[in-house]
Structure formats: structure tokens, C-alpha cells
Write a protein that holds these residues in place. Structure first.
Motif, PDB file in Angstrom:
ATOM      1  N   SER A 109       0.823  -1.219   0.022  1.00  0.00           N
ATOM      2  CA  SER A 109      -0.065  -0.010   0.031  1.00  0.00           C
ATOM      3  C   SER A 109       0.836   1.144  -0.082  1.00  0.00           C
ATOM      4  N   SER A 110       0.269   2.272  -0.441  1.00  0.00           N
ATOM      5  CA  SER A 110       0.982   3.528  -0.682  1.00  0.00           C
ATOM      6  C   SER A 110       0.398   4.686   0.096  1.00  0.00           C
ATOM      7  N   LEU A 132       1.503   7.321   3.123  1.00  0.00           N
ATOM      8  CA  LEU A 132       2.609   6.425   4.012  1.00  0.00           C
ATOM      9  C   LEU A 132       3.907   7.084   3.526  1.00  0.00           C
ATOM     10  N   ASN A 133       4.729   7.463   4.633  1.00  0.00           N
ATOM     11  CA  ASN A 133       6.138   7.919   4.388  1.00  0.00           C
ATOM     12  C   ASN A 133       7.053   6.904   3.430  1.00  0.00           C
ATOM     13  N   PHE A 134       8.058   7.300   2.928  1.00  0.00           N
ATOM     14  CA  PHE A 134       9.021   6.385   2.070  1.00  0.00           C
ATOM     15  C   PHE A 134       9.423   5.213   3.065  1.00  0.00           C
ATOM     16  N   ASP A 135       9.752   5.570   4.016  1.00  0.00           N
ATOM     17  CA  ASP A 135      10.228   4.471   5.018  1.00  0.00           C
ATOM     18  C   ASP A 135       9.352   3.522   5.356  1.00  0.00           C
ATOM     19  N   ASN A 170       0.882   9.937  -4.299  1.00  0.00           N
ATOM     20  CA  ASN A 170       1.923   9.921  -3.145  1.00  0.00           C
ATOM     21  C   ASN A 170       3.485   9.878  -3.796  1.00  0.00           C
ATOM     22  N   TYR A 171       3.559  10.429  -4.851  1.00  0.00           N
ATOM     23  CA  TYR A 171       4.593  10.395  -5.822  1.00  0.00           C
ATOM     24  C   TYR A 171       5.994  10.177  -5.349  1.00  0.00           C
ATOM     25  N   LYS A 172       6.280  11.391  -4.506  1.00  0.00           N
ATOM     26  CA  LYS A 172       7.731  11.403  -3.844  1.00  0.00           C
ATOM     27  C   LYS A 172       7.927  10.179  -3.129  1.00  0.00           C
TER      28      LYS A 172
END
Length: 347
Positions: A109-110, A132-135, A170-172
Motif C-alpha cells: 500500500s502507498s 505513507l512515508n517512504f520508510d 503519493n509520488y515522492k
């Protein structure tokens, strides 16, 4: 008022090195910590065993390590494992391990919830709480990989961003997570084994092309004309089929990456041979390698039902007769609501 600590995973290796030098430690400590964060990821400073207890305590005082944890897991009769993850701030999101003989795939999930309100998808009926944050996305992959090794003795072979949320909104964070997953200083996975699935954000599909990404792209089409697509996917109002065809061609021209069209069959809605004809016309306009025809998985909020096996077979035969590379994707994990479109944080 409590001081908000900086997330240590927001720091680059160079920034970690600068931190350790500033507190009178050797520079190589940064590489040790960086490995614990990304190559052999741990969920606490305490687990960084080649660092002194005093230094671990100092890191814990200075920084946070807000890793995602496992809330519940469910095991399907077909071997699929669904995990509900809990974030540091108490939100829930889900991921799925889909095992076959040839591959072990993580569906991640993102976002927490989703803002797109697709009428056939359980996640679409949830409110979007946050990205969601990248980590956190990285943590999902790490934990599902651990499940794969424990349950099947094999690491993940593939990752699909087809869980909760729209990745291109949530591209970045999605791109940063993929960078960590594919980096030699991270999990070292090939980007060719990663597929990002989008409901169709034309502007961001073009941005993927401009950013020269190396992963595969899947478009959730699900209806082959604007009237029907708008009925089930409100995003079509601002991203119609013509704009998506143009964006996919732009993406392919820039990257030459594989493109898949996803098409769920709904009984008496998009499963006629006329629908198949319209789908073929779109397929001919896009450099798509494959159309995934997906079995519909009923959810309690929606009125849609599955077509009969006969209708599915007729639809597939029609595509094959017209030289379309199409594959029927049978659902996995239906008994635990882990199949395509069923993720809704149910216990």
C-alpha cells in the motif's frame, strides 16, 4: 511540550557521517547505522548490535525510528498471507504476500485509505487519512519479505504497488521507497521486478516518463469508454481515456518500460463482446505488453457481481482471436479479503 525527534531515516549517509563527527564519533559509525536502517533493516536502535549500548541510547535520545509494526496476519487456504500493519501514529494499512511456484510477490500500500472512491474497490470506501512515508512503504516490503522467507524459504521476487491508495498521488514517497528497495545500499532488488499500478493520473504518468523511472507501469482501466469508466471511477472525469492513452505513449517513448492494462470483468456492465471490441481499440493505441483480465471479488458495499465462467471464456476467446496478448488473473486470498479490491482494514 514534547520535542519532536527527527526520523533518522530522513538522513542521508553523508548527513549521518556529519552527525557522528559532530558528537566526536568515528565516521565509519555512520555506515554501520546506515546498514542497520536499509540493508539489514531493524525496527529499533537496540537491535543495532555492533554499536555500543551508550551510543545506541544516545541515538534513541536524539532521533526517532518510527517503523511500521504488524498488527494482525491472516493466512488463506491458498497460501496467501494478508498483513494489517500499524503505523507509529496508530493508523492501519494492509499488504499481501502472494506466493506461486515461480514467484513470491508483495502487494504493498502507498496510502492509509484512498481518496479516489472507485465504486468496486473496498479501499475506495475508506477515508484517506494520510500518505505513507517512504520508510513506511519500505518497512512493508521488509516485513512481507521476512514472511516469505519464513513461510516459503524464498525471498520476494516481485513487488506490486496495488494495495491501498493511489501511488501517483503519493509520488515522492513511492519513488523514494523504490529507490531504497532497488539501491545496492538498500535491498538491491531489480526495478524490473516492481510494478506501480495507477487508476490513471495522466499528469503524473508523464512525470514518471520525465523522471526516467525503470519500473513497470500498470493502468487500472476497467472500462473501455468514458461513460462507463466515469460511472465506476470518478477520477475519469479529470483523466479521461484519451488523456491516459496520450500519457502512456509519452511514458513509453521516454522509458521503453513495460505497460500492462488491468481490466476487471463486471457482470452485465463491461463484459460484452462490444466491450471487448472497445478494449481492443484502446490496446491498439497504447504500447501495452499485456491486458490482465481480472476476476471480480465482490465486496459488501458494491452492487457488482462476477460474470459467469461462460461469459469470461467468451470474452477471453474474443481477445485472443483478435491477437491481443491477454491473461486471465485468478484471484488469490479471497477467503481472507486479501484479493484485488478487497483491502479495507478488516480484522
Amino acid at each position: 511540550m514534547a520535542v519532536v525527534k527527527q526520523n533518522i531515516r530522513d538522513l542521508s549517509l553523508q548527513e549521518l557521517e556529519a552527525y557522528f563527527l559532530s558528537v566526536g564519533e568515528k565516521k565509519f559509525r555512520a555506515k554501520q547505522v546506515y546498514e542497520w536502517l536499509w540493508q539489514k533493516p531493524v525496527q529499533s536502535f537496540e537491535a543495532m548490535t555492533n554499536i555500543s549500548k551508550a551510543l545506541r541510547e544516545q541515538l534513541a535520545m536524539q532521533f526517532s525510528l518510527p517503523a511500521i509494526g504488524i498488527d494482525t496476519t491472516q493466512h488463506s487456504q491458498d497460501g496467501t498471507i494478508k498483513t494489517r500493519f500499524r503505523t507509529f501514529d496508530g493508523h492501519l494499512t494492509e499488504g499481501v504476500l502472494i506466493p506461486t511456484d515461480e514467484r513470491k510477490t508483495a502487494c504493498v500500500s502507498s496510502q492509509i485509505g484512498c481518496s479516489l472512491s472507485c465504486k468496486f474497490c473496498a479501499t475506495g470506501y475508506l477515508e484517506r487519512k494520510r500518505n505513507l512515508n517512504f520508510d513506511e512503504i519500505f518497512d512493508e516490503v521488509v516485513l512481507i519479505n521476512k514472511q516469505s522467507v519464513e513461510a516459503y524459504g524464498k525471498k520476494l521476487t516481485n513487488i506490486v504497488f496495488m494495495g491501498m491508495g493511489e501511488p501517483l498521488l503519493n509520488y515522492k514517497n513511492v519513488l523514494m521507497a523504490i529507490e531504497r528497495i532497488t539501491s545496492p545500499e538498500g535491498l538491491g532488488m531489480s526495478p524490473r521486478r516492481i510494478t506501480v499500478s495507477t487508476a490513471g493520473v495522466a499528469k503524473m504518468i508523464k512525470k514518471l516518463g520525465d523522471d526516467q523511472v525503470r519500473f513497470k507501469l500498470a493502468l487500472s482501466l476497467h472500462a473501455a469508454n468514458d461513460k462507463k469508466r466515469h460511472e465506476i471511477m470518478p477520477i475519469n472525469e479529470s483523466n479521461n481515456i484519451k488523456s491516459l492513452v496520450e500519457a502512456l505513449n509519452y511514458f513509453y517513448k521516454k522509458t521503453k518500460n513495460e505497460i500492462t492494462l488491468e481490466y476487471i470483468l463486471f457482470n452485465n456492465f463491461n463484459d460484452s463482446l462490444q466491450d471487448a471490441d472497445e478494449l481492443i481499440k484502446i490496446y491498439r493505441q497504447v504500447p501495452a505488453d499485456l491486458i490482465n483480465i481480472i476476476e471480480y471479488n465482490p465486496i459488501e458495499f458494491a452492487q457488482f457481481t462476477k460474470p459467469s465462467e461462460e461469459k469470461v471464456e467468451a470474452f477471453m476467446r474474443y481477445l485472443e482471436h483478435h491477437k491481443v496478448n491477454a491473461r486471465l488473473r485468478r484471484s488469490r486470498g479471497k477467503d481472507i479479503d486479501a484479493a484485488c479490491g478487497q483491502l479495507a482494514n478488516k480484522g
